[in-house]
Structures are given as C-alpha cells and as structure tokens.
Design a protein around this motif. Structure first.
Motif, PDB file in Angstrom:
ATOM      1  N   GLU A  64     -79.759  -1.403  -2.251  1.00  0.00           N
ATOM      2  CA  GLU A  64     -79.509  -1.772  -0.869  1.00  0.00           C
ATOM      3  C   GLU A  64     -80.528  -2.810  -0.436  1.00  0.00           C
ATOM      4  O   GLU A  64     -81.651  -2.844  -0.944  1.00  0.00           O
ATOM      5  CB  GLU A  64     -79.605  -0.543   0.049  1.00  0.00           C
ATOM      6  CG  GLU A  64     -78.633   0.565  -0.317  1.00  0.00           C
ATOM      7  CD  GLU A  64     -78.690   1.733   0.662  1.00  0.00           C
ATOM      8  OE1 GLU A  64     -77.773   1.853   1.490  1.00  0.00           O
ATOM      9  OE2 GLU A  64     -79.653   2.520   0.576  1.00  0.00           O
ATOM     10  N   HIS A  76     -74.839 -13.775   7.881  1.00  0.00           N
ATOM     11  CA  HIS A  76     -74.428 -12.998   6.712  1.00  0.00           C
ATOM     12  C   HIS A  76     -72.917 -13.123   6.508  1.00  0.00           C
ATOM     13  O   HIS A  76     -72.139 -13.088   7.455  1.00  0.00           O
ATOM     14  CB  HIS A  76     -74.789 -11.514   6.910  1.00  0.00           C
ATOM     15  CG  HIS A  76     -74.197 -10.601   5.876  1.00  0.00           C
ATOM     16  ND1 HIS A  76     -74.906 -10.166   4.783  1.00  0.00           N
ATOM     17  CD2 HIS A  76     -72.955 -10.049   5.765  1.00  0.00           C
ATOM     18  CE1 HIS A  76     -74.129  -9.386   4.045  1.00  0.00           C
ATOM     19  NE2 HIS A  76     -72.945  -9.295   4.629  1.00  0.00           N
ATOM     20  N   ASP A  78     -70.018 -11.708   3.281  1.00  0.00           N
ATOM     21  CA  ASP A  78     -69.877 -11.103   1.958  1.00  0.00           C
ATOM     22  C   ASP A  78     -68.420 -10.966   1.553  1.00  0.00           C
ATOM     23  O   ASP A  78     -67.505 -11.173   2.349  1.00  0.00           O
ATOM     24  CB  ASP A  78     -70.617  -9.764   1.885  1.00  0.00           C
ATOM     25  CG  ASP A  78     -70.036  -8.687   2.794  1.00  0.00           C
ATOM     26  OD1 ASP A  78     -68.810  -8.513   2.814  1.00  0.00           O
ATOM     27  OD2 ASP A  78     -70.825  -8.006   3.487  1.00  0.00           O
ATOM     28  N   GLN A  92     -80.510  -6.067   9.353  1.00  0.00           N
ATOM     29  CA  GLN A  92     -79.302  -5.944   8.528  1.00  0.00           C
ATOM     30  C   GLN A  92     -79.534  -4.885   7.455  1.00  0.00           C
ATOM     31  O   GLN A  92     -80.610  -4.854   6.850  1.00  0.00           O
ATOM     32  CB  GLN A  92     -78.994  -7.266   7.815  1.00  0.00           C
ATOM     33  CG  GLN A  92     -78.678  -8.430   8.714  1.00  0.00           C
ATOM     34  CD  GLN A  92     -78.482  -9.701   7.898  1.00  0.00           C
ATOM     35  OE1 GLN A  92     -79.106  -9.898   6.860  1.00  0.00           O
ATOM     36  NE2 GLN A  92     -77.621 -10.575   8.369  1.00  0.00           N
ATOM     37  N   MET A  94     -77.505  -3.638   4.074  1.00  0.00           N
ATOM     38  CA  MET A  94     -76.366  -3.831   3.178  1.00  0.00           C
ATOM     39  C   MET A  94     -76.483  -2.923   1.965  1.00  0.00           C
ATOM     40  O   MET A  94     -77.525  -2.887   1.301  1.00  0.00           O
ATOM     41  CB  MET A  94     -76.297  -5.291   2.706  1.00  0.00           C
ATOM     42  CG  MET A  94     -75.041  -5.596   1.885  1.00  0.00           C
ATOM     43  SD  MET A  94     -75.078  -7.249   1.157  1.00  0.00           S
ATOM     44  CE  MET A  94     -76.170  -6.965  -0.239  1.00  0.00           C
ATOM     45  N   HIS A 102     -72.652 -11.841  -1.657  1.00  0.00           N
ATOM     46  CA  HIS A 102     -72.975 -12.168  -0.274  1.00  0.00           C
ATOM     47  C   HIS A 102     -73.810 -13.438  -0.203  1.00  0.00           C
ATOM     48  O   HIS A 102     -74.392 -13.881  -1.198  1.00  0.00           O
ATOM     49  CB  HIS A 102     -73.670 -10.995   0.430  1.00  0.00           C
ATOM     50  CG  HIS A 102     -75.119 -10.811   0.102  1.00  0.00           C
ATOM     51  ND1 HIS A 102     -76.038 -10.340   1.008  1.00  0.00           N
ATOM     52  CD2 HIS A 102     -75.827 -11.025  -1.044  1.00  0.00           C
ATOM     53  CE1 HIS A 102     -77.227 -10.259   0.451  1.00  0.00           C
ATOM     54  NE2 HIS A 102     -77.137 -10.670  -0.784  1.00  0.00           N
ATOM     55  N   TYR A 137     -71.823  -2.915   4.946  1.00  0.00           N
ATOM     56  CA  TYR A 137     -72.794  -3.767   5.635  1.00  0.00           C
ATOM     57  C   TYR A 137     -72.764  -3.455   7.127  1.00  0.00           C
ATOM     58  O   TYR A 137     -71.698  -3.310   7.729  1.00  0.00           O
ATOM     59  CB  TYR A 137     -72.460  -5.249   5.431  1.00  0.00           C
ATOM     60  CG  TYR A 137     -73.210  -6.153   6.385  1.00  0.00           C
ATOM     61  CD1 TYR A 137     -74.508  -6.556   6.118  1.00  0.00           C
ATOM     62  CD2 TYR A 137     -72.636  -6.565   7.589  1.00  0.00           C
ATOM     63  CE1 TYR A 137     -75.212  -7.356   7.007  1.00  0.00           C
ATOM     64  CE2 TYR A 137     -73.334  -7.358   8.489  1.00  0.00           C
ATOM     65  CZ  TYR A 137     -74.618  -7.748   8.197  1.00  0.00           C
ATOM     66  OH  TYR A 137     -75.309  -8.527   9.088  1.00  0.00           O
TER      67      TYR A 137
END
Length: 284
Positions: A64, A76, A78, A92, A94, A102, A137
């Motif tokens: 992550e 961002h 992805d 953020q 993810m 991403h 995300y």
C-alpha cells in the motif's frame, strides 16, 4: 519508556528536478516491519510553467502507498478508474493488492502557477493473506481528515488510521495500524501509550525533537527498541512528525522494483502478469 535503537538520516536521492530524501530502506535498515519505504520530496519552490511531479504510469502489487501532501498537490489516476486531485494537508491511501497501474503527477494548475511543494510517500507492506486483495484508492482533503488538538492546542494530531484514545482514524485499513501526522509547537511534549510488541515508525519531517534528552533534527527516521509501553518526545522547535505503529508481520519479504511479495517466484509472477495486461488497462 521506549528507547532509541538507531537514528537513520535520510539520504539525498533527487528524481529529475525533484528534491528527494530517502531514509528507508537504507544500507543499515531494510524495514520497520510492516513499514518498508519512505520518500520525502521537497521542501522546494516550483516556478511557473513547471513540469510538476515526474511519476507517470507505473505498476504496483502486494503493498500500500500512503501519500502525505504538506504543500502543493497530487493528481492521482489509476487503472481501476480512480481519479482525484488532493491538495495541501490531504492524504491518499492506495491499496495495490493484486495489481494496478497508477500515475502521480501535479495538477495542471500547479504546473501552470508553480508554488511550494513538500510531499512524502510511505509504503506499507501487506500480509501474505492480503497480497492479492482487490485494489482500492481513497483520497481525502485536509478538512475530511479527523484532526484534534492536544496540550491546549500546542499539538495538532491528524489521525489518518487507527485509534488514539476515543478518536478514530479517517481511513479504514485491512489490518490494525495506526498512522498520524503530528504538528507540534516549540516546547510542547507528547506521550503516547504504544504496546511494546508493536513496531514504531517515527520520522521527523520538519523541525527537531528531543527523545530521552537526545535532540534529533528533521529528515531523520528514529528506530526504537521494543522495550517499553510509552513513547515520549518534546519539540525543540516548531515541528512535524509522522508517527505510525503496528504489529510486525514477521513474514518473508521480497521487494523488487514496484512489487513487494513473499517469494521470488511471486515477484516473477507479478512481472509476467503485468506484461500480460492483468493489472488493468491504462488510458492516458
């Protein structure tokens, strides 16, 4: 009281025109299980009509990323269809899980107007049972994150994940982990109870702090022994600290490029799956 095992100064590793310091991993420290990687970008001032952040489309699996935007912004996008622009003070989170592609670049506005930039990205490992979980995300702006004062307002805690007494973090996580950004005024002191069996991630972003009488300046990662139930520190000047803690996984870890797995064969499989298009399609 927790005692210091070692202090790790972040090494200077610029990326293109981006000022970057990296304390983890290093020649002396592979990980603070489950915290495995940290890049500290900036502080720097970008001129008008700049190129912004250089992190175009790239894959991840098995870990992550937690991104702290202190100054500037991140756009961002992805392969799971998520898009956002997170501004100063935002976070953020993810989860790469079984794999996604991403990009992390600056917004068109930032590239046009320029301005200050300071961004940190922390990689957190995933336990074997969650390595191939579905990617996800979430990006939250500053005002969406649980933030509370301590020490009569001299300390501000932005609680990203986990529990802090009666307070709850703003991100739900796959396994128990606590993560906070802490702003401290000069002279303020903080003491936090942390189970001795949990590993502590402690990075000084700005300023300087004293721990057991030792003054430690910014851009240093403090590694602690697992020998006490309390962490205590004092701000020698106005400071910002990232504090995390979690039980270690105590699992094998093989990290290669953007993939973090448990075996070398799983790394080989990750590259094969990425090349076969199994991380989703990318539309620029």
């Amino acid at each position: 009281m927790r005692t210091i095992k070692a202090i790790h100064q972040a090494a200077y590793h610029p990326i293109a025109d981006l000022i970057t310091y990296n304390p983890l991993p290093s020649a002396r420290l592979r990980q603070i299980d489950p915290f495995i990687f940290l890049n500290h970008h900036g502080y720097q001032e970008y001129p008008r009509h700049n190129n912004g952040l250089p992190f175009g489309p790239h894959p991840h699996r098995g870990m992550e990323t937690v991104t702290f935007i202190l100054e500037g912004d991140i756009m961002h996008k992805d392969s799971g269809g998520h898009e956002s622009v997170i501004e100063a003070g935002g976070i953020q989170w993810m989860t790469a899980g079984k794999g996604l592609i991403h990009a992390e670049v600056s917004s068109d506005q930032f590239k046009k107007e320029g301005g200050p930039l300071e961004i940190l990205q922390l990689w957190v490992n995933l336990p074997a049972k969650f390595k191939m979980t579905e990617p996800r995300y979430i990006g939250l702006q500053k005002e969406e994150i649980n933030t509370f004062p301590l020490e009569d307002g001299k300390i501000s805690v932005q609680l990203i994940a986990g529990q802090w007494e009666e307070q709850k973090g703003s991100f739900d996580t796959l396994f128990p982990i606590s993560l906070s950004t802490i702003h401290l005024e000069k002279g303020s002191k903080l003491t936090k109870n942390i189970p001795a069996e949990e590993n502590i991630f402690f990075y000084i972003v700005r300023g300087a702090v004293k721990i057991m009488g030792e003054e430690i300046p910014f851009r240093n990662l403090v590694e602690f022994n697992n020998d006490g139930e309390q962490l205590s520190f004092e701000a020698s000047e106005d400071s910002v600290v990232i504090l995390g803690h979690a039980l270690p996984f105590n699992e094998p870890m093989v990290a290669q490029g953007p993939f973090v797995m448990n075996t070398q064969q799983e790394i080989v499989q990750a590259y094969q799956d990425y090349q076969a298009g199994k991380f989703g399609s990318w539309k620029g």
